[in-house]
Each structure stands twice: as structure tokens, then as C-alpha cells.
Design an enzyme around this catalytic site. Structure first.
Site, PDB file in Angstrom:
ATOM      1  N   HIS A 225      -9.149  -7.318  -7.729  1.00  0.00           N
ATOM      2  CA  HIS A 225     -10.234  -6.499  -7.199  1.00  0.00           C
ATOM      3  C   HIS A 225     -11.556  -7.180  -7.541  1.00  0.00           C
ATOM      4  O   HIS A 225     -11.621  -8.071  -8.386  1.00  0.00           O
ATOM      5  CB  HIS A 225     -10.161  -5.060  -7.698  1.00  0.00           C
ATOM      6  CG  HIS A 225     -10.888  -4.804  -8.974  1.00  0.00           C
ATOM      7  ND1 HIS A 225     -10.527  -5.375 -10.166  1.00  0.00           N
ATOM      8  CD2 HIS A 225     -11.983  -4.043  -9.236  1.00  0.00           C
ATOM      9  CE1 HIS A 225     -11.355  -4.968 -11.127  1.00  0.00           C
ATOM     10  NE2 HIS A 225     -12.242  -4.174 -10.593  1.00  0.00           N
ATOM     11  N   TYR A 279     -17.614   1.386  -7.536  1.00  0.00           N
ATOM     12  CA  TYR A 279     -18.135   1.868  -8.807  1.00  0.00           C
ATOM     13  C   TYR A 279     -19.242   0.924  -9.260  1.00  0.00           C
ATOM     14  O   TYR A 279     -19.364  -0.196  -8.751  1.00  0.00           O
ATOM     15  CB  TYR A 279     -17.024   1.993  -9.856  1.00  0.00           C
ATOM     16  CG  TYR A 279     -16.345   0.691 -10.233  1.00  0.00           C
ATOM     17  CD1 TYR A 279     -16.754  -0.024 -11.361  1.00  0.00           C
ATOM     18  CD2 TYR A 279     -15.285   0.184  -9.485  1.00  0.00           C
ATOM     19  CE1 TYR A 279     -16.125  -1.209 -11.724  1.00  0.00           C
ATOM     20  CE2 TYR A 279     -14.651  -0.991  -9.849  1.00  0.00           C
ATOM     21  CZ  TYR A 279     -15.081  -1.687 -10.966  1.00  0.00           C
ATOM     22  OH  TYR A 279     -14.464  -2.859 -11.321  1.00  0.00           O
ATOM     23  N   ASP A 579      16.564  19.617 -20.615  1.00  0.00           N
ATOM     24  CA  ASP A 579      17.449  20.776 -20.692  1.00  0.00           C
ATOM     25  C   ASP A 579      18.691  20.427 -19.893  1.00  0.00           C
ATOM     26  O   ASP A 579      18.627  19.808 -18.832  1.00  0.00           O
ATOM     27  CB  ASP A 579      16.769  22.056 -20.220  1.00  0.00           C
ATOM     28  CG  ASP A 579      16.429  22.058 -18.744  1.00  0.00           C
ATOM     29  OD1 ASP A 579      16.131  20.979 -18.204  1.00  0.00           O
ATOM     30  OD2 ASP A 579      16.437  23.140 -18.134  1.00  0.00           O
TER      31      ASP A 579
END
Length: 852
Positions: A225, A279, A579
Site C-alpha cells: 500500500h 488516511y 460446548d
């Protein structure tokens, strides 16, 4: 602490491969727990190793829809803040669309649920008070988290090294892993061989390659990136800059400009524009711009390479076309165009540093931590960013030293991050590279509820799948399996029961059908067939099988052939690992059944690795096909196709028989996960199609119908049946989950001391049913629950109870608020819902439906 580039020890109890953010964090936390004889090696120099930890801009946004991701991020920010290597400047996520503004509301709700301080939604004007370079006309608002910020990567690594008791060795390349009799015994390097008892793979970008040295296939996909840092900007001229002195005296592989700028801290909140996959943060008097806004640039996981004199191994050359042209499949604008609009001051700026930096994704985008299934003593700590590195380092260290994955505030759920969760096909490179590419594309996307991929479908299908397709099954992928959620052939039932099926709208209505409600009601009134092929059976046999299961199970499982016992598998800390049901087949042979998805890898391997030589544990993944036959007409249908006695006296609840259904040999269990009369019919997979046909043909006059997983969810919540990975997990204890009946302290079992310790401390919270007072909306998980002006819990699971006619929520509530009749408020999608705590179960409290 000691560091060296040579003189490796010939033996170390623990070897950590990788001295980046995660490897250093694991070493530090092992030291904090008192572990001795820990060695850390890295192929690069220290602390500037050449991995993603030193080329990353260090931005930390903590809020996630995942509780564990949020918790590990907050732990990391507190740890590194106390260390003095974290800039707590705050973080602002911007909205440039109405859909994103709705998403930011979810952010605020998740933050409240998971304990982040003071989350706030901001107006455009408030955003620009924090971030004056943002064009106010381009945004609708923002989400502000004041404890977000930036970590100084190089300084943080240096701090970890100085604070740890481990020995660190740079410029040491691992060339092989020695596995003897299924256990890691040595790490081979270019500087010598280190014998060891356990080894942690923390090489991130090289994770796949490192695991391959032990013949382990880990699905770790490297992706590039983009990031640029501008030249000094006039708008930031009043800010001091240390560029040129940040890495003085350090050995730096490749382009020193990148490390210089990454070491320069921000003086304003970090920001991101997720609508455009971008960003940003300040670097002193410059600004850094990061982009996921381009086509996925996948890297061959076998060809990551190493540092050279001219290059840093995890940094590739900047590809300007991916910056200036719109190559992302779902973004209309290029990164530069979107930044020019959002931050106009950057439009004509020159770039002082550029990179295509590499980091990794797993097929589901989550980390991969824990002990591997294939090699004893070999641990994974991969696919983790700076944001979560401190927390996951603590979890892995606790797990290694004490057998209990935990943070400082208690047990944690590892179901979504366990390295054993992946399906058997996930390690094939083409598969996980493609999946990683998709996760890269989605990293800033708004992913709708129950979103389904279009690629790599149909890998794991039930023998019933072609019949299900003929019935209009809507398949969702779960654990690699194609699982019907509902059947279009049941659309007539939706019309028949329309008045009992409230219409849903908004976010929670996406990818949902009223047919699930109709299948729920039909099963309550007639009979349905549910495909359980993705569920797992595990055969345990041998002379010591009973004593072994007694040690592994929390309940008393000294049962006779034909008996069925519900139990839990616990870890050493008393957290619920699974479980299960234990079925007595004969005196030395048992069948253990558990869920689908990650259950074979996580639960099955747990049982297998704890078995003595006198006990065989065989995980029958894909070997059996199972039909849940449920509803008040199920006995009549089953009796038509078998000579066995299936009356209540002849085949009581929680018992088992090996019998024939038509010509098909089955192991039939009188159990029901939906709270109705019913059976699970387990058959060898080669008989599956005949089993379906036999039941289907015999039940036509009874209006037998197929039932999907959507109905299963609402039915089990009405009955209060827990679901591992949703309501119960390793972060929950039996008492808190309301499963004390599955614990027998008269027996000795793994986790007993943990259960006793929790009971001595007292139960802080308990899993509790809640119903909405005046709404039929289905709420989303992770949304905060308030009482007396405080957040007291969050939605664990929710659905509409079509039989009881109420919207159901399950949540862990403090015991002071868990009494029936207590009023609470639940926030979801910006709305506040009045709700009331209820007694459990909400449906058939006298169990008349099941035992008849």
C-alpha cells in the site's frame, strides 16, 4: 536485555523469530511474566529491522466492531503511552457520505460498548477546529476518539528491547526449522543453530515463508500500500522538525528518508477519509498521506526477499500511476484527486518521501495467533499491526506461559483470531492471496451485514447441496462450507405467517429474508430438516477413553453406551473452549459432537493433543453428514422410516441409538438445538443423499420442509441455548454464561482450578435475556446497553423471537442489573430502545416441547 549480531546461544527455551512490533511485544511480556531464556532473532539490523514495523506511519485508530481488536488497541496505546513512545493526539474519522456518517455512529456505539474513553461525533465545523487543513465543504462530520494517536515505531522497538530480559540478535536470518516427532526442536540460522522447546513466528510479511520451513501452511498474504510525505508546508511552518536527526547513529537498510520521516511525530489528530480509502497525519512541518485507494498489489508470499544495501525488504518502489489514477475497483477517484479535494493545501506539494510499503492480510482480515495444530511448540503471532501489537503480545505471552489467553482485565475470546480456525483449504497460496486481496479492497469499506463473497465459492458443500439448490437455498459461506440460510421454496410459508413476521428495515434488514421467520414458525408447528453436515464429530476410543474424557470435560461423562451428556471443554483458566455433547457408543468408544467452522481445528486438535497414547482421537471432519429432524411431527416421521423404538420411553431425551433410517445406518441423538422434539441423525457421508430422500419422501403429507440457519438463530435464542463464538467463548466462564449445570466439581478436569478461582472471586456479570419493550426491530451486536446513566454491557446476540412475538437481546450484564424486570436502554444505529431483563428461557420454560 542484551543485543548482538553474533554469538548466538546453542540453546534457548524460547526463540522468537522477528524483532518487529509483535515479536518485541511477545518478548517483553514474557519477561514481565517471569519467563527466562528467551532469544529473539531478526534478519535485519536492530531496531530498524526492515519490516513493516519501521516503514509504517504508526497511526493508531482503536475503535473496531471487534471487542478484542478494540481492547488490544487500547491496551497497546496505554502501554506505549506509559513508555513515552506514543503521541496521544487523538484520531478523527471523516464522513463524506451519509452512509459513512451512519457508520461513524456505529463507531461511537462500539467505542462505548468496549470501554474507549469519550467517543464523540463531530460537526464539520468541529472537525476543522482540530484539523484546519480539511476542506469543511467536503465533509458531513467526523468521529473523534481522543486516545487515538501515533506510535514512534523505532523508538518503541528500542524501548521493548531495553525493557525486556530477552536476548536480541539482529542480522540473523532463519534458514530452517527443525521438527522432530511433530515438535519444534531447533531454529537454524546463518549464524548458527539454536535448540529450543518452543518457537514463535512473528515475521508478519514473511510469515508464510517462515512457517513453510516447518511444512506448515499459514494463510498470510503480503500486500503493498502507498504512503507519501510532503515537503515542508507553509501551513505547518510553525512546527519544529527534527528531520535529518531522527535516525542518527542507527543502521538503516534502504532509504533513510522513509525512516527519518516516519520517526517525526504529529502535532494534530491523525485522520482518515474511509470513503476514499485514505488516511493522513502530520510529520512535523510536513504531512503524510496514506492510501489503500488502488488496485490490490499482491506480493508473492514466497518472494518477500531480504534487506540489501539499497533497499528495505518490506518496501517496494512507489508506483505513481496507482496514486494518480483511479485503479481501485469500487472508488471513482484516485488517491491524489481525493486528497486534493479534502486537503487542498497538499494539491501542489512535492513529496519528500514515497513508498509502497508491505503488510499482510489473512483470508478473514483478522490476526493469526496461538499454537499451530501441525507442530507442537510452534506458535503464530502474525497479521498484527502496530495498533494491536502490545495487546496481542500480552495475550500470546500469557497463553504460552500460563495456558490462558488473557489481557490485564481478564480472559479474552480467541475464537476469531486462533491460528487453528482456518479451513483445510485456506493454506493454498492462490486462495489466501486472492482472499487477502479482497480484504485489502475492503479495509476501509462499509461491509454490509451478512455480506457474502463471490469468489472461491462452492469449495465445501454438503452432499445435500444439489437438493438444497433445487429448493432455492440461499447459501452463505461459513468456515468454507456453503450453508443455506433460508429456502425460497418456503416463500409460501412467509405469506402464511405474514402477520407474525414483523417487517425489518434499515441496516439490520440487509441480506435478511422474512422466510427465516416462516421457517422458524413452521418448525415449531410441524417438522423441518436442517443440514448439520458442517458440524463436527470426533471419535474417542481406547482403554483409557473414559478417564481421558473425564479429565477433559467439565461435566461427569462417566456414561453408559446410549447415554448423551452435555459438557464444556475449558482452558486452564476456566474459559469456555467449546460446548460439546459426549455420546457413549460402547464401553471404550465415544462420539464427541461440536459445532462447525473452526471447531475441528480448534476443539478437535485440543482433544487430540491432550490424549495419552492409550487413547485415539479421530476428527471426522467431512466424514459424516447430519440432519437435524425437529418439530412436533418429527417422531411420527422418524417412526415411519425405522424399526427402532423412538417413543419417549423407548428413546428418551439426551440418549442415543445406533439404528437404521430406511437402509441408512445412523447414530441418532435425541437432542434438539431449537427447543422442539427432535433428533440429530449422523450418517456416513456416502449415505447422505439416501438419508435425505428417505426422510423427505416419508414426510410429504406432514409438510416436511427444509430449514436454514437463519431460523436456527432465532429459535435457539428463544430457548436460551448458547452458541460458541457468539455468546460463549474463551473470554467467558461457565457461571457467567449460565452453564454451571455443565460443571461437576466432584470430578477433576482441565480448568477446574480456574472455575474455582472465579467462583471465589464472585461473578461480576451473567449472560442475560432482554426483550425490547415497544419495538420489533432486530438489533445489532456490539451495541451499548445503559442503566442509571452508565454503559453496563453490550449486545452479544440478537434476533426476533417469532414464537414469543418479541425482539430478543442476549448480553452479559452486571449481576446487580440481571434480575428479571430490570429496565435498561439499548442504543443501536443512533436510536435508544427501552428494554426489560427477562427470566430464562423465554420459550417453553417447563420443557414440555422437548420431553414428550
Amino acid at each position: 536485555m542484551s543485543t548482538s549480531d553474533s554469538n548466538l546461544p546453542s540453546r534457548s527455551r524460547t526463540v522468537i523469530i522477528g524483532a518487529g512490533a509483535v515479536g518485541c511485544s511477545v518478548a517483553y511480556h514474557l519477561s514481565e511474566l517471569g519467563a527466562e531464556d528467551v532469544t529473539v532473532v531478526d534478519q535485519g539490523p536492530l531496531p530498524v529491522t526492515g519490516g513493516s514495523s519501521v516503514h509504517a506511519p504508526g497511526i493508531m485508530f482503536q475503535t473496531s466492531p471487534s471487542k478484542l481488536q478494540t481492547k488490544t488497541a487500547y491496551y497497546t496505546s496505554r502501554l506505549l503511552s506509559d513508555a513515552g513512545v506514543y503521541d496521544e493526539v487523538g484520531g478523527i474519522e471523516l464522513a463524506r457520505s451519509e452512509d459513512r456518517m451512519d457508520f461513524l455512529q456505529r463507531r461511537a456505539e462500539w467505542a462505548t460498548s468496549y470501554g474507549l474513553p469519550e467517543p464523540q461525533l463531530l460537526s464539520p465545523q468541529e472537525v476543522t477546529e482540530y484539523l484546519p487543513l480539511v476542506n469543511e465543504d467536503e465533509i458531513l462530520g467526523g468521529y473523534y476518539s481522543p486516545t487515538d494517536g501515533r506510535v514512534d515505531g523505532i523508538a518503541a522497538l528500542q524501548w521493548y528491547i531495553e525493557q525486556s530480559e530477552a536476548d536480541f540478535y539482529g542480522n540473523t536470518e532463519v534458514t530452517d526449522l527443525t521438527v522432530t516427532d511433530g515438535r519444534i526442536t531447533a531454529v537454524e540460522t546463518n549464524n548458527g543453530r539454536i535448540q529450543c522447546d518452543r518457537c514463535v513466528i512473528a515475521t508478519n510479511n514473511w510469515g508464510y515463508q517462515t512457517a513453510q520451513l516447518a511444512d506448515v501452511d499459514l494463510p498470510i498474504a503480503p500486500v503493498e500500500h502507498q504512503y507519501v510525505v510532503t515537503e515542508p508546508m507553509a501551513e505547518l511552518a510553525a512546527t519544529d522538525s527534527n528531520i535529518g536527526a531522527n535516525t542518527e547513529g542507527l543502521e538503516v537498510p534502504g532509504n533513510r528518508d522513509i525512516q527519518e520521516h516516519m520517526s517525526e511525530g504529529p502535532n494534530r489528530p491523525v485522520g482518515r477519509d474511509q470513503d476514499n480509502s485514505l488516511y493522513f497525519r502530520t510529520h512535523g512541518d510536513a504531512i503524510g498521506l496514506g492510501s489503500y485507494n488502488h488496485e490490490t498489489l499482491s506480493v508473492d508470499p514466497n518472494s518477500m526477499g531480504t534487506n540489501t544495501e539499497d533497499s528495505q525488504a518490506s518496501v517496494r518502489g512507489f508506483t505513481r500511476e496507482h496514486w494518480e489514477k483511479p485503479t481501485h475497483p469500487t472508488r471513482e477517484k484516485s488517491a491524489k484527486q481525493a486528497f486534493d479535494e479534502l486537503l487542498p493545501a497538499t494539491a501542489d506539494a512535492e513529496y519528500a518521501a514515497t513508498e509502497n510499503g508491505i503488510f499482510v492480510f489473512t483470508p478473514d482480515g483478522m490476526p493469526a495467533i496461538g499454537p499451530t495444530a501441525e507442530v507442537d511448540g510452534l506458535w503464530s503471532a502474525l497479521a498484527i499491526w502496530w495498533t494491536h501489537s502490545g495487546g496481542y503480545g500480552r495475550i500470546v505471552a500469557e497463553w504460552m506461559e500460563n495456558g490462558i489467553p488473557r489481557l490485564d482485565d481478564g480472559l479474552v475470546d480467541t475464537s476469531g483470531v486462533h491460528v487453528r480456525r482456518f479451513a483445510p483449504h485456506a493454506g493454498e497460496p492462490e486462495y489466501f492471496v486472492d482472499k487477502g486481496a479482497k480484504r485489502y479492497q475492503q479495509v476501509y469499506s462499509i461491509v454490509e451485514p451478512r455480506w457474502q463473497p463471490s469468489e472461491h465459492r462452492g469449495l465445501r458443500t454438503s452432499p445435500f447441496s444439489h437438493k438444497q439448490a433445487e429448493l432455492g437455498a440461499e447459501f452463505y459461506q461459513s468456515g468454507g462450507w456453503e450453508t443455506p440460510q433460508w429456502y425460497e421454496s418456503n416463500a409460501d410459508l412467509a405469506d402464511e405467517h405474514a402477520e407474525a413476521i414483523p417487517e425489518q428495515d434499515g441496516w439490520e434488514s440487509i441480506n435478511r429474508s422474512p422466510i427465516t421467520g416462516a421457517e422458524h414458525l413452521h418448525t415449531r408447528n410441524a417438522v423441518s430438516m436442517f443440514d448439520m453436515t458442517s458440524f463436527s464429530s470426533i471419535i474417542v476410543e481406547g482403554v483409557d477413553a473414559e478417564s481421558y474424557l473425564q479429565r477433559m470435560c467439565s461435566n461427569d461423562v462417566a456414561i453408559d453406551p446410549g447415554d448423551v451428556r452435555y459438557s464444556l471443554l475449558l482452558n486452564e483458566g476456566g474459559g469456555i473452549l467449546a460446548d460439546i455433547t459426549v455420546v457413549g457408543l460402547d464401553d471404550e468408544r465415544y462420539m464427541v459432537t461440536t459445532g462447525g467452522g473452526s471447531s475441528p481445528g480448534v476443539h478437535g486438535t485440543w482433544l487430540r493433543e491432550h490424549a495419552p497414547e492409550t487413547v485415539s482421537v479421530h476428527i471426522e471432519e467431512g466424514a459424516k453428514s447430519t440432519i437435524g429432524l425437529w418439530g412436533p411431527q418429527s417422531r411420527l416421521l422418524l417412526q415411519r422410516v425405522t424399526d427402532a423404538d423412538v417413543s419417549n420411553d423407548g428413546f428418551p431425551y439426551f440418549s442415543a441409538k445406533q439404528m437404521y433410517v430406511g437402509e441408512v445406518p445412523v447414530t441418532a441423538l435425541r437432542v434438539s438445538y431449537v427447543g422442539e422434539l427432535g433428533w440429530e441423525l449422523w450418517a456416513p457421508v456416502e449415505y447422505a443423499e439416501r438419508l435425505w430422500e428417505t426422510l423427505w419422501e416419508a414426510g410429504q403429507d406432514l409438510d416436511v420442509r427444509p430449514m436454514g440457519a437463519g431460523a436456527l438463530e432465532s429459535m435457539r435464542l428463544e430457548k436460551g441455548y448458547a452458541l460458541w463464538g457468539t455468546d460463549i467463548d474463551t473470554g467467558a466462564t461457565p457461571d457467567a454464561a449460565g452453564l454451571s449445570f455443565a460443571v461437576d466439581l466432584e470430578t477433576d478436569f482441565v480448568g477446574k482450578e480456574g472455575v474455582q478461582a472465579h467462583r471465589a472471586e464472585g461473578i461480576d456479570s451473567i449472560l442475560t435475556p432482554i426483550t425490547l419493550d415497544d419495538s420489533t426491530d432486530i438489533l445489532s451486536s456490539g451495541r451499548p446497553i445503559h442503566a442509571d446513566g452508565n454503559a453496563i454491557g453490550y449486545v452479544q446476540a440478537a434476533d426476533f423471537g417469532y414464537t414469543i412475538g418479541e425482539s430478543i437481546v442476549y448480553a452479559y450484564l452486571p449481576t446487580a442489573y440481571a434480575d428479571a424486570g430490570t429496565s435498561v436502554q439499548i442504543q443501536c444505529e443512533g436510536e435508544n430502545y427501552n428494554a426489560t431483563v427477562r427470566d430464562e428461557p423465554l420459550f417453553d420454560q417447563e420443557r414440555e416441547k422437548i420431553i414428550r
